[in-house]
Design a protein around this motif. Structure first.
Motif, PDB file in Angstrom:
ATOM      1  N   ALA A 226     -11.134  53.075  68.512  1.00 25.96           N
ATOM      2  CA  ALA A 226     -11.920  52.281  69.724  1.00 25.96           C
ATOM      3  C   ALA A 226     -12.550  53.542  70.745  1.00 25.96           C
ATOM      4  CB  ALA A 226     -10.982  51.450  70.329  1.00 25.96           C
ATOM      5  N   ALA A 227     -11.654  54.357  70.822  1.00 22.55           N
ATOM      6  CA  ALA A 227     -12.129  55.441  71.839  1.00 22.55           C
ATOM      7  C   ALA A 227     -13.248  56.457  71.123  1.00 22.55           C
ATOM      8  CB  ALA A 227     -10.919  56.316  72.090  1.00 22.55           C
ATOM      9  N   ARG A 228     -13.168  56.579  69.944  1.00 21.86           N
ATOM     10  CA  ARG A 228     -14.100  57.398  69.335  1.00 21.86           C
ATOM     11  C   ARG A 228     -15.711  56.492  69.214  1.00 21.86           C
ATOM     12  NH1 ARG A 228     -11.996  58.756  63.620  1.00 21.86           N
ATOM     13  NH2 ARG A 228     -14.124  59.860  63.657  1.00 21.86           N
TER      14      ARG A 228
ATOM     15  N   TRP B  65     -18.974  49.258  76.282  1.00 26.70           N
ATOM     16  CA  TRP B  65     -17.567  49.483  76.970  1.00 26.70           C
ATOM     17  C   TRP B  65     -16.609  48.305  76.378  1.00 26.70           C
ATOM     18  CZ3 TRP B  65     -21.880  49.717  79.930  1.00 26.70           C
ATOM     19  CH2 TRP B  65     -22.101  51.034  80.954  1.00 26.70           C
TER      20      TRP B  65
ATOM     21  N   ASP C 117     -10.733  46.756  73.557  1.00 24.69           N
ATOM     22  CA  ASP C 117      -9.657  47.722  73.881  1.00 24.69           C
ATOM     23  C   ASP C 117      -8.319  47.017  73.624  1.00 24.69           C
ATOM     24  OD1 ASP C 117      -8.207  49.554  74.770  1.00 24.69           O
ATOM     25  OD2 ASP C 117      -8.723  49.829  76.757  1.00 24.69           O
TER      26      ASP C 117
ATOM     27  N   PRO D 178      -3.184  51.315  74.753  1.00 19.57           N
ATOM     28  CA  PRO D 178      -2.806  52.676  74.653  1.00 19.57           C
ATOM     29  C   PRO D 178      -1.618  52.221  73.420  1.00 19.57           C
ATOM     30  CG  PRO D 178      -1.967  51.965  76.562  1.00 19.57           C
ATOM     31  CD  PRO D 178      -3.047  51.049  76.127  1.00 19.57           C
TER      32      PRO D 178
ATOM     33  N   GLN E 205     -16.525  54.138  71.418  1.00 23.98           N
ATOM     34  CA  GLN E 205     -16.884  54.029  72.574  1.00 23.98           C
ATOM     35  C   GLN E 205     -17.575  55.392  73.084  1.00 23.98           C
ATOM     36  OE1 GLN E 205     -15.293  51.673  76.157  1.00 23.98           O
ATOM     37  NE2 GLN E 205     -14.636  53.654  76.841  1.00 23.98           N
ATOM     38  N   ASP E 206     -16.955  56.491  72.553  1.00 17.69           N
ATOM     39  CA  ASP E 206     -17.772  57.876  72.940  1.00 17.69           C
ATOM     40  C   ASP E 206     -19.316  57.963  72.509  1.00 17.69           C
ATOM     41  OD1 ASP E 206     -15.673  58.859  74.410  1.00 17.69           O
ATOM     42  OD2 ASP E 206     -14.971  59.885  72.811  1.00 17.69           O
TER      43      ASP E 206
ATOM     44  N   ALA F 100      -6.429  52.160  68.568  1.00 21.12           N
ATOM     45  CA  ALA F 100      -6.739  52.894  70.131  1.00 21.12           C
ATOM     46  C   ALA F 100      -7.614  54.094  69.808  1.00 21.12           C
ATOM     47  CB  ALA F 100      -5.580  53.157  70.865  1.00 21.12           C
ATOM     48  N   GLU F 101      -7.411  54.941  68.937  1.00 27.59           N
ATOM     49  CA  GLU F 101      -8.237  56.047  68.711  1.00 27.59           C
ATOM     50  C   GLU F 101      -9.527  55.789  68.044  1.00 27.59           C
ATOM     51  OE1 GLU F 101      -8.102  60.271  66.164  1.00 27.59           O
ATOM     52  OE2 GLU F 101      -6.443  59.221  65.999  1.00 27.59           O
TER      53      GLU F 101
END
Length: 271
Positions: A203-205, A219, A192, A195, A207-208, A200-201
């Motif tokens: 990684a979030a996508r 995770w 991760d 922020p 992980q989704d 960051a974006e």
């Protein structure tokens, strides 16, 4: 189904089979390939990240069997075969090295037992490794691994699939505490970046995709939480870095893709 045949049985997904699909293997189902496609839709270079994971394990195994002189290996989260495997790399350098794969997926276990039937120095064991004592006290494991002597523990891309409530930090701590001085740990985990970071974006996508798939695991953790999984170890240079940067086999001819910077790892020695 014979080894090498591509299965069309759409009977659920498993991370080992999704990983096999990402590596271009044949031992996976349509449902696994669908998840692999979701990853590459978010990040087209996601297959390179999967190969980084695999190749890091191979380079680390070569270092541990050769330079570090380790002759006992525990490889957690056994995978389906694509290219070289840990035991092949290790036993080229030391034909008497003992390698035990720890797996839980039935397909992986079945393939492993068939492929290793003629190798007396390599074994695959069905143990729930989420409780380290299960591994440390397993009769089959202890038959081939002497925990009084240095062991190479390979937890490469495994604990990122373990949620906080199962305490992956304690899993590693127990293994490190139980290991003999001179033991090594090869480790990799999703990062991760924090922020506001440029990744960051992405990684979030990614992980989704992990968490909204039937696997529901994967995770990303901050760098400090990742390093906390390696307590008391002396890290081999260059420390915790993107896997592609851990002692690559040669000069890099093309830049590392952004998603490849989200999988980091290290090799550490217990003093």
């Amino acid at each position: 189904m014979t080894h090498g045949e591509r299965s069309t049985d759409d009977s659920g997904t498993h991370i080992a089979r999704v990983y096999n699909a990402l590596l271009g293997g044949k031992d996976n189902y349509e449902s696994d390939r669908a998840i692999a496609d979701e990853f590459t839709a978010v990040a087209p270079e996601f297959t390179a990240l999967a190969w980084d994971n695999r190749q890091f394990l191979m380079r680390a195994s070569r270092f541990l069997a050769g330079e570090a002189g380790i002759s006992q290996f525990l490889d957690f989260g056994a995978c389906l075969p694509v290219g070289d495997s840990t035991h092949e790399v290790v036993q080229r350098l030391n034909r008497n090295a003992s390698v035990v794969y720890i797996g839980m997926d039935p397909l992986v276990l079945a393939h492993g037992r068939a492929l290793l039937a003629d190798n007396d120095m390599t074994h695959i064991v069905d143990v729930n490794w989420l409780a380290p004592q299960n591994v440390l006290n397993d009769a089959a494991v202890c038959k081939y691994i002497d925990f009084e002597q240095p062991v190479a523990f390979c937890h490469v891309g495994t604990l990122m699939h373990v949620p906080d409530e199962y305490d992956p930090w304690d899993i590693m701590r127990e293994l490190i505490d139980a290991s003999a001085p001179g033991s090594y740990f090869a480790f990799a985990h999703l990062l991760d970046p924090g922020p506001g970071h440029e990744l960051a974006e992405l990684a979030a996508r990614v992980q989704d995709v992990y968490l909204n798939s039937p696997m529901a695991s994967g995770w990303f953790r901050p760098i400090d939480r990742i390093t906390e999984m390696l307590p008391g170890l002396d890290l081999v240079e260059p420390g915790v870095v993107p896997l592609a940067d851990w002692w690559p086999d040669g000069p890099r001819l093309k830049p590392v893709a952004p998603v490849q910077r989200l999988l980091v790892g290290a090799v550490g020695r217990k003093p």
